[in-house]
Design an enzyme around this catalytic site. Structure first.
Site, PDB file in Angstrom:
ATOM      1  N   ASN A   6       0.864  -1.186   0.000  1.00  0.00           N
ATOM      2  CA  ASN A   6       0.000   0.000   0.000  1.00  0.00           C
ATOM      3  C   ASN A   6       0.896   1.231   0.000  1.00  0.00           C
ATOM      4  OD1 ASN A   6      -1.818   2.033   0.512  1.00  0.00           O
ATOM      5  ND2 ASN A   6      -2.241   1.419   2.618  1.00  0.00           N
ATOM      6  N   LYS A   8       0.087   4.351  -0.241  1.00  0.00           N
ATOM      7  CA  LYS A   8      -0.491   5.559   0.374  1.00  0.00           C
ATOM      8  C   LYS A   8      -0.205   6.776  -0.532  1.00  0.00           C
ATOM      9  CE  LYS A   8      -0.076   3.282   4.803  1.00  0.00           C
ATOM     10  NZ  LYS A   8       0.035   3.393   6.249  1.00  0.00           N
ATOM     11  N   HIS A  91      -9.393   1.418   4.486  1.00  0.00           N
ATOM     12  CA  HIS A  91      -8.152   1.513   5.270  1.00  0.00           C
ATOM     13  C   HIS A  91      -8.390   2.426   6.473  1.00  0.00           C
ATOM     14  CE1 HIS A  91      -4.076   2.655   6.368  1.00  0.00           C
ATOM     15  NE2 HIS A  91      -3.703   1.522   5.808  1.00  0.00           N
ATOM     16  N   GLU A  93      -6.778   4.756   7.671  1.00  0.00           N
ATOM     17  CA  GLU A  93      -6.567   6.192   7.410  1.00  0.00           C
ATOM     18  C   GLU A  93      -7.798   6.789   6.743  1.00  0.00           C
ATOM     19  OE1 GLU A  93      -2.795   5.624   5.447  1.00  0.00           O
ATOM     20  OE2 GLU A  93      -1.981   5.012   7.391  1.00  0.00           O
ATOM     21  N   GLU A 161      -5.566  -4.865  10.324  1.00  0.00           N
ATOM     22  CA  GLU A 161      -4.509  -3.893  10.585  1.00  0.00           C
ATOM     23  C   GLU A 161      -4.796  -3.166  11.892  1.00  0.00           C
ATOM     24  OE1 GLU A 161      -2.436  -2.767   6.662  1.00  0.00           O
ATOM     25  OE2 GLU A 161      -4.152  -1.460   6.878  1.00  0.00           O
ATOM     26  N   GLY A 167       2.492   2.079  10.851  1.00  0.00           N
ATOM     27  CA  GLY A 167       3.467   3.155  10.740  1.00  0.00           C
ATOM     28  C   GLY A 167       4.143   3.499  12.049  1.00  0.00           C
ATOM     29  N   SER A 197       3.278  -2.349  10.272  1.00  0.00           N
ATOM     30  CA  SER A 197       4.731  -2.435  10.472  1.00  0.00           C
ATOM     31  C   SER A 197       5.313  -3.790  10.090  1.00  0.00           C
ATOM     32  CB  SER A 197       5.093  -2.069  11.916  1.00  0.00           C
ATOM     33  OG  SER A 197       4.696  -0.733  12.203  1.00  0.00           O
ATOM     34  N   GLY A 219       5.016   1.158   4.805  1.00  0.00           N
ATOM     35  CA  GLY A 219       6.360   1.735   4.688  1.00  0.00           C
ATOM     36  C   GLY A 219       7.376   0.838   3.999  1.00  0.00           C
TER      37      GLY A 219
HETATM   38  P1  PGA Z   1       2.825   0.157   7.681  1.00  0.00           P
HETATM   39  O1  PGA Z   1       1.398   0.433   7.017  1.00  0.00           O
HETATM   40  O2  PGA Z   1       3.341  -1.130   7.108  1.00  0.00           O
HETATM   41  O3  PGA Z   1       3.660   1.343   7.288  1.00  0.00           O
HETATM   42  O4  PGA Z   1       2.605   0.062   9.151  1.00  0.00           O
HETATM   43  C1  PGA Z   1       0.497  -0.619   6.769  1.00  0.00           C
HETATM   44  C2  PGA Z   1      -0.791  -0.073   6.206  1.00  0.00           C
HETATM   45  O5  PGA Z   1      -1.242   0.992   6.653  1.00  0.00           O
HETATM   46  O6  PGA Z   1      -1.389  -0.693   5.298  1.00  0.00           O
END
Ligand code: PGA
Length: 242
Positions: A6, A8, A91, A93, A161, A167, A197, A219
């Site tokens: 992803n 983002k 998601h 976010e 998640e 993140g 993460s 990330g």
């Molecule tokens: P992250 O994000 O691996 O940076 O924690 C995962 C996501 O939000 O899909």
């Protein structure tokens, strides 16, 4: 086993194209599905960069209407016209920053699947909900909304998640992930990805859990080397699971 990246709000068309080409040259997709999820404006470049490979290109959301007065939204038919195979929906976010609710998530999931897209629907609790002992209640509500709308559709994937792990560098312990995935599977029996993460260093132990069917990576999906290492971990985990 599905490893999805992803992106983002990262990578415009130029970078997306070169990244996709480099990724296609760096990963072995035998025994594992690989997907990248660029911003809308970079979808075409990512598709071009992955031509000839098995890497799937998915969007980061999709609207439920085909057309209409919905400024800023994109429909399933538009994604299909570009050649996109599916979309992430709901998601955290989107839920936390852009007002998505269980209802809007379910509508997006339903419309995307009806149009023939593959959908990765995201769920997960906040830290306060986990500390308050509400993990089961939250997951049952979020997954239940999707299950009520579409059931165990063949093109549907759930991504668990935990918001406190996104993140933050803080990953759910493999047992915490397994416990949540088993709970989700009891509500809706579809492939379930873990996200939060995920890195090259922790991917194998997470992906080896019996109810973890893949990863949604943020990330660590932004660099070819780290994402390719997670894909390798997915291949290894898939091989041992048979
Ligand atoms: P992250 O994000 O691996 O940076 O924690 C995962 C996501 O939000 O899909």
């Amino acid at each position: 086993m599905l490893i999805a990246g992803n992106w983002k709000l990262f990578k415009g068309p130029g970078e997306a194209g070169s990244f996709a080409r480099a990724l296609a040259g760096a990963v072995d997709t035998a025994g594992v599905e690989v997907a990248i999820c660029p911003p809308y404006v970079s979808l075409a470049a990512a598709l071009e960069g992955t031509t000839g490979s098995d890497i799937q290109v998915l969007a980061q959301s999709v609207h439920w209407a085909e057309t209409g007065a919905f400024t800023g939204e994109v429909s399933a038919a538009m994604l299909k016209e570009v050649g996109v195979a599916g979309a992430i929906v709901g998601h955290s976010e989107r839920r936390q920053l852009f007002g998505e609710t269980d209802e809007t998530v379910a509508r997006r999931v339903e419309a995307g699947l009806a149009a023939g897209l593959r959908i990765i629907a995201c769920v997960g609790e906040t830290l306060a909900e986990r500390d308050g002992g509400q993990v089961e209640e939250v997951l049952r509500r979020q997954v239940g909304a999707v299950a009520a709308a579409v059931g165990a559709h063949a093109q549907l994937v759930i991504a668990y998640e935990p918001i406190w792990a996104i993140g933050t560098g803080r990953t759910a312990a493999p047992e915490q992930a397994q416990e949540a995935h088993a709970l989700i599977r009891a509500v809706l029996d579809v492939p379930i990805l873990y996200g939060g993460s995920v890195k090259a260093e922790n991917a194998l132990v997470l992906l080896s859990q019996p109810d973890v069917d893949g990863a949604l990576v943020g990330g660590a999906a932004l660099e070819v080397d780290s994402f390719a290492a997670i894909v390798e971990a997915g291949r290894a985990a898939a091989a041992t699971k048979g």
